[in-house]
Design a protein around this motif. Structure first.
Motif, short mmCIF file in Angstrom:
data_model
loop_
_atom_site.label_atom_id
_atom_site.label_comp_id
_atom_site.label_asym_id
_atom_site.label_seq_id
_atom_site.Cartn_x
_atom_site.Cartn_y
_atom_site.Cartn_z
N ARG A 133 0.88 -1.17 0.22
CA ARG A 133 0.40 0.30 -0.01
C ARG A 133 0.87 1.27 0.08
O ARG A 133 0.61 2.20 -0.59
CB ARG A 133 -1.09 0.37 0.76
CG ARG A 133 -1.70 1.37 1.33
CD ARG A 133 -3.11 0.76 2.12
NE ARG A 133 -3.60 -0.09 2.37
CZ ARG A 133 -4.12 -0.94 3.29
NH1 ARG A 133 -3.95 -0.70 4.82
NH2 ARG A 133 -4.76 -1.78 2.97
N ASN A 138 3.40 2.41 -5.48
CA ASN A 138 2.21 2.69 -5.55
C ASN A 138 2.72 4.41 -5.13
O ASN A 138 1.82 5.34 -5.71
CB ASN A 138 1.47 3.13 -4.02
CG ASN A 138 0.08 0.75 -4.30
OD1 ASN A 138 -0.15 1.18 -5.74
ND2 ASN A 138 0.14 0.24 -3.82
N GLN A 150 -3.02 -3.21 -5.15
CA GLN A 150 -3.02 -4.08 -3.98
C GLN A 150 -2.11 -5.52 -4.34
O GLN A 150 -2.68 -6.39 -4.67
CB GLN A 150 -4.93 -4.33 -3.64
CG GLN A 150 -5.35 -5.35 -2.85
CD GLN A 150 -5.27 -4.46 -1.89
OE1 GLN A 150 -3.79 -5.10 -1.00
NE2 GLN A 150 -6.00 -3.65 -0.63
#
Length: 542
Positions: A133, A138, A150
């Motif tokens: 995350r 990301n 994810q």
């Protein structure tokens, strides 16, 4: 991965006709048969006995629930997808490495072995640092205004399996490419073959032989994945059979359900192993003169090859770099419980390695002496652990021990025993070719000098198998230190190993301590392999 694939490939070659069970081996190693038979019997009892105990317990309960069948479907599906992706990505990478000669090529191929020695939880922590995350990917996507990816769930399980198995698939396929004789490429160049003609006439026939076996081997490995599913999977949509076994033990204490799942896991693994043996075909490429391969077809393709190799190394090495960078500041401030767990892991690894090498050496010496048919039976006994995952064997041992003694008291000895059994096939594959070569080269001379038994082993054989013996010991130690399998069924708070303690830190979201523990686990695993492997090479002239 080179160290793994080379002994496996060497062991596939049959002993010369008439050698196994010859008078040379029989005269010098007559005392090895009964100890070898004893080791084989012990392995059969350990593996099949545990499975029988599981089957007996499974017969006392009801049918599997819908969630259990969902775990079966997910296990088969993720293993198939992981194997297909690993092999599909490995083909262009192996082709690029096969037709390119560049500075550092040997180092690149050597680094492909790192994921195999890497403890699973260390790799998972590295993948979380890159794809998690708050990971690098990301962060880059956020700067571009894109949504996050994810990693938890089925996609994370597949990603981790590709990370582990892409190097293995690459090395297996690369061996096939390097087996094509140089003379075939010379002839193709003289005939003016285009790259498409070369692929169709030379490369595709090789791939057609290598890919099915490679695909099934990786499929079998992914079937028995536990730590990956435990950390990145979970939940109804990403539960494997082994994770369901663990949940039945630790959360529900439903031994009947765990036993039924373990029996089903063994049947699936055994069926996959049989199919792998049936599908894998011998190479029919033909021989050559062992000249260095020169590829005249690759002149205009070097940018693509360079891009493929660079992307693969970035994918494989970036998680390792993040583990080192995150763990260094925390290494010296780790809590005492982590260091105690590390000490237990080292002790378990020492016991497991000693047991693995002793069983492997005794079994290999017995295989050398007996006739071919009996040798096949002994060899099969040494490979039985491949058909049952550590969790299945641990389930059976737990069911056997539970009425007699508190299983938590046996956590570390059972872990060492199962780890030794799981590493034994690799040790056997490394030792057998070297022992056969030593007997071929020096057996008659040793027999003529009346050198038998321990004297023959000490003066003739052991000095010439130091390299594979050191490699096998290093591999067994590294795999044992990084293993998170049977220990989760037996261990309580006071007997956790370092991988189990790392898993607890990650589960408690103590990520700083987890980073330091991961680096410690990585250092211990690689150091164990390096020390034992180098000890086999030191002063070994043969």
């Amino acid at each position: 991965m080179a160290e793994r694939t080379q002994p496996l490939a060497a062991s596939c070659a049959r002993a010369p006709k008439g050698w196994a069970g010859s008078d040379i081996a029989g005269a010098g190693l007559a005392g090895a048969v009964w100890p070898g038979a004893g080791v084989a019997t012990f392995l059969v009892l350990l593996t099949l006995g545990a499975v029988v105990a599981v089957a007996l317990r499974a017969g006392s309960g009801g049918a599997l629930a819908a969630s259990d069948w969902a775990a079966v479907r997910f296990t088969l599906g993720q293993a198939l997808v992981s194997a297909l992706l690993s092999v599909a990505l490995a083909v262009p990478l192996a082709r690029a490495l096969a037709r390119r000669r560049f500075f550092g090529r040997g180092l690149v191929i050597t680094l492909l072995g790192a994921p195999f020695l890497l403890p699973t939880l260390v790799a998972v922590l590295g993948l979380l640092a890159v794809f998690g995350r708050n990971g690098l990917v990301n962060s880059w996507l956020a700067m571009l205004g894109l949504g996050p990816v994810q990693i938890y769930g089925p996609q994370g399980v597949v990603l981790a399996h590709v990370f582990f198995n892409l190097p293995l698939a690459t090395r297996l396929i690369l061996q096939g490419w390097l087996a094509i004789p140089s003379e075939r490429f010379r002839l193709a160049a003289s005939l003016g073959f285009a790259p498409g003609d070369l692929f169709r006439r030379l490369e595709w026939p090789m791939l057609r032989e290598v890919l099915p076996g490679c695909l099934l081997v990786i499929f079998l490995i992914c079937l028995t994945s536990f730590a990956v599913a435990l950390t990145l999977g979970g939940g109804p949509r990403a539960t494997t059979i082994e994770l369901a076994i663990y949940q039945a033990f630790r959360f529900d204490f439903d031994l009947g359900r765990a036993a039924r799942l373990a029996a089903l896991q063994f049947l699936i693994c055994a069926a996959a192993a049989v199919v792998a043996l049936w599908v894998t075909t011998p190479a029919a490429i033909g021989g050559g003169l062992d000249r260095t391969v020169q590829r005249w077809d690759a002149g205009r393709l070097w940018p693509w090859d360079a891009l493929i190799i660079a992307a693969a190394m970035l994918f494989l090495m970036l998680p390792l770099g993040t583990v080192v960078a995150a763990g260094l500041p925390q290494l010296l401030s780790l809590p005492e419980v982590v260091w105690r767990a590390a000490g237990r892991s080292v002790l378990v690894a020492l016991a497991s390695t000693a047991l693995c090498l002793a069983m492997g050496l005794v079994l290999a010496l017995a295989i050398l002496q007996v006739r071919r048919g009996a040798g096949v039976l002994l060899d099969t006994a040494g490979m039985l652990s491949l058909a049952a995952s550590p969790l299945v064997i641990g389930t059976g041992l737990f069911l056997i021990a539970y009425p007699l003694v508190d299983p938590s008291r046996l956590a570390l000895p059972v872990t060492a025993l199962v780890n030794a059994a799981m590493a034994l096939p690799f040790a056997l594959r490394a030792l057998l070719p070297a022992l056969r070569q030593a007997e071929r080269d020096f057996g008659r001379l040793a027999t003529s000098l009346d050198m038998t038994g321990i004297t023959r082993l000490r003066l003739v054989l052991l000095p010439r198998i130091r390299r594979p013996l050191g490699f096998a010991g290093g591999l067994a130690a590294a795999l044992s230190i990084g293993d998170l399998g049977v220990i989760v069924l037996f261990a309580e708070t006071g007997s956790a190993t370092l991988p189990m303690q790392l898993q607890r830190l990650m589960g408690a979201y103590r990520m700083a301590d987890a980073a330091g523990a991961a680096l410690l686990l990585l250092v211990l695993s690689l150091a164990a392999f390096w020390i034992l492997d180098r000890s086999g090479r030191a002063n070994a002239a043969t």
